[in-house]
Design a protein around this motif. Structure first.
Motif, short mmCIF file in Angstrom:
data_model
loop_
_atom_site.label_atom_id
_atom_site.label_comp_id
_atom_site.label_asym_id
_atom_site.label_seq_id
_atom_site.Cartn_x
_atom_site.Cartn_y
_atom_site.Cartn_z
N PRO A 37 0.81 -1.22 0.00
CA PRO A 37 0.00 0.00 0.00
C PRO A 37 0.84 1.27 0.00
O PRO A 37 1.86 1.37 0.69
CB PRO A 37 -0.81 -0.12 1.30
CG PRO A 37 -0.88 -1.59 1.57
CD PRO A 37 0.44 -2.13 1.10
N GLN A 52 0.15 4.00 1.39
CA GLN A 52 0.16 4.60 2.72
C GLN A 52 1.17 3.94 3.65
O GLN A 52 1.66 4.57 4.58
CB GLN A 52 -1.24 4.56 3.33
CG GLN A 52 -2.28 5.37 2.57
CD GLN A 52 -2.91 4.59 1.41
OE1 GLN A 52 -2.46 3.49 1.05
NE2 GLN A 52 -3.96 5.14 0.85
N ALA A 101 -1.75 8.53 6.06
CA ALA A 101 -2.97 8.50 5.25
C ALA A 101 -3.79 9.73 5.56
O ALA A 101 -4.00 10.07 6.73
CB ALA A 101 -3.79 7.24 5.55
N ARG A 118 -10.19 4.77 4.28
CA ARG A 118 -10.52 5.06 2.89
C ARG A 118 -11.36 6.34 2.80
O ARG A 118 -12.09 6.68 3.72
CB ARG A 118 -11.33 3.91 2.29
CG ARG A 118 -10.54 2.79 1.62
CD ARG A 118 -9.56 2.09 2.48
NE ARG A 118 -9.07 0.85 1.86
CZ ARG A 118 -8.21 0.04 2.42
NH1 ARG A 118 -7.71 0.31 3.62
NH2 ARG A 118 -7.82 -1.05 1.80
N PRO A 119 -11.29 7.02 1.66
CA PRO A 119 -12.08 8.24 1.47
C PRO A 119 -13.58 8.02 1.61
O PRO A 119 -14.31 8.93 2.03
CB PRO A 119 -11.72 8.68 0.05
CG PRO A 119 -10.38 8.08 -0.22
CD PRO A 119 -10.38 6.77 0.52
N GLU A 120 -14.05 6.81 1.26
CA GLU A 120 -15.49 6.54 1.34
C GLU A 120 -16.04 6.75 2.74
O GLU A 120 -17.20 7.14 2.92
CB GLU A 120 -15.78 5.11 0.87
CG GLU A 120 -15.54 4.85 -0.59
CD GLU A 120 -14.09 4.51 -0.90
OE1 GLU A 120 -13.78 4.19 -2.06
OE2 GLU A 120 -13.25 4.55 0.03
N THR A 121 -15.23 6.49 3.74
CA THR A 121 -15.69 6.60 5.13
C THR A 121 -15.95 8.06 5.51
O THR A 121 -16.67 8.33 6.48
CB THR A 121 -14.65 5.97 6.07
OG1 THR A 121 -14.39 4.62 5.64
CG2 THR A 121 -15.14 5.93 7.51
N ASN A 178 -17.13 1.64 11.37
CA ASN A 178 -16.72 1.09 10.09
C ASN A 178 -16.20 -0.31 10.39
O ASN A 178 -14.99 -0.54 10.47
CB ASN A 178 -15.62 1.94 9.44
CG ASN A 178 -15.18 1.38 8.10
OD1 ASN A 178 -15.86 0.54 7.52
ND2 ASN A 178 -14.03 1.82 7.61
N ALA A 195 -5.29 -4.56 0.11
CA ALA A 195 -6.08 -4.82 1.32
C ALA A 195 -5.90 -6.25 1.79
O ALA A 195 -5.63 -6.51 2.97
CB ALA A 195 -7.55 -4.53 1.06
N ASP A 204 -3.78 -5.16 4.85
CA ASP A 204 -4.65 -4.73 5.94
C ASP A 204 -4.84 -5.91 6.90
O ASP A 204 -4.87 -7.07 6.47
CB ASP A 204 -6.01 -4.28 5.40
CG ASP A 204 -6.01 -2.84 4.92
OD1 ASP A 204 -5.30 -2.02 5.52
OD2 ASP A 204 -6.73 -2.54 3.94
N ARG A 250 -23.33 2.82 0.79
CA ARG A 250 -22.11 2.87 1.59
C ARG A 250 -22.33 2.69 3.08
O ARG A 250 -21.53 2.08 3.76
CB ARG A 250 -21.38 4.20 1.34
CG ARG A 250 -20.06 4.34 2.05
CD ARG A 250 -19.12 3.19 1.77
NE ARG A 250 -18.87 3.02 0.35
CZ ARG A 250 -18.30 1.96 -0.18
NH1 ARG A 250 -17.93 0.95 0.58
NH2 ARG A 250 -18.11 1.88 -1.48
#
Length: 283
Positions: free
Chosen positions: A68, A70, A76, A93-96, A186, A202, A206, A274
């Motif tokens: 990754p 990051q 990050a 992640r940006p989605e969060t 999350n 991931a 992760d 989401r």
């Protein structure tokens, strides 16, 4: 001395061949990291010295192998903060950020001096840190089970008024039962059967604890619903992120619990399902 443009072009090509989703972006960010500047600073540099060239080459090799980005930069970005990340903690992640944005609107609508907010499974501390820094009047609590992730959360939440605890979200904060205004989470939500479909970054880097959640991906979501059900005051709100294919199954968890009303699903900025939101029904 090495020409910066040539090095950047070659790195972009190699990252593309390695299957990196955003090769030019990552090539530029890695180079900016080596030079100790922002991306805009690359416009001011024409050449790399030998030490910079060797350092950049090493990072490109690792990124091409799908380590990754990051992890390579050890940071990050999440909303308005830069978080320390690395092996052992889930990279936010940006989605969060869409979940956080919703949570902030809930806080802003409350007519209480110090809203009580709980972040279940905080990981790096991304959600708790965003709430505490952007709404400092809130009383923010967070819990994390992993030893490694907890250490990152301690670092990222230092200096913020967050009650960080080490433990399982399914059993956390019994002392707050019935008093919480907002729960955010999350949780892990990937089914064990979906291993091959998960991006290499991931899947291989992760922590497993932050990814996998039973055969249907909803085991942790059930824990979130149960914990939120006892923590929230009547009318208190909960928001929990899920995979984009769980736009129906994740809300169904809260409906099945029986203690929630106004259960609905919400999309991220890309229009994908989401996160699920709900309110605690009157007892």
């Amino acid at each position: 001395m090495t020409d910066l443009r040539a090095v950047l072009t070659d790195a972009t090509r190699r990252l593309t061949e390695g299957g990196v989703a955003s090769p030019r972006n990552d090539a530029e960010l890695l180079l900016a990291h080596v030079l100790g500047t922002g991306r805009a600073g690359l416009l001011l540099v024409d050449h790399l010295d030998d030490a910079q060239t060797h350092a950049y080459e090493a990072l490109v090799v690792r990124r091409a192998a799908r380590e990754p980005l990051q992890h390579l930069t050890a940071t990050a970005a999440f909303r308005y903060r830069d978080l320390a990340v690395g092996p052992g903690v889930f990279v936010p992640r940006p989605e969060t950020e869409s979940l956080v944005e919703w949570g902030l609107t809930v806080i802003d609508a409350l007519e209480v001096a110090h809203p009580v907010v709980v972040d279940l499974g905080t990981g790096s501390g991304a959600i708790a840190g965003a709430v505490a820094s952007e709404r400092p009047h809130a009383r923010v609590h967070a819990v994390e089970l992993s030893d490694d992730a907890f250490a990152y959360a301690e670092r990222n939440l230092a200096g913020l008024d967050v009650d960080l605890r080490h433990g399982d979200l399914a059993e956390a904060f019994a002392d707050l039962d019935g008093t919480v205004d907002l729960v955010l989470a999350n949780p892990p939500y990937i089914p064990l059967t979906a291993w091959e479909s998960v991006a290499v970054e991931a899947r291989d880097h992760d922590p497993a604890l932050a990814l996998w959640s039973g055969q249907d991906g909803l085991d942790a979501m059930r824990d979130v619903a149960a914990t939120a059900g006892r923590l929230l005051r009547d009318g208190g709100a909960v928001g929990a992120e899920h995979a984009d294919v769980q736009g129906e199954s994740a809300p169904a968890v809260f409906v099945a619990h029986g203690g929630f009303v106004d259960v609905s699903d919400r999309t991220d900025l890309a229009g994908r399902p989401r996160f699920v939101t709900a309110r605690r029904a009157r007892r």
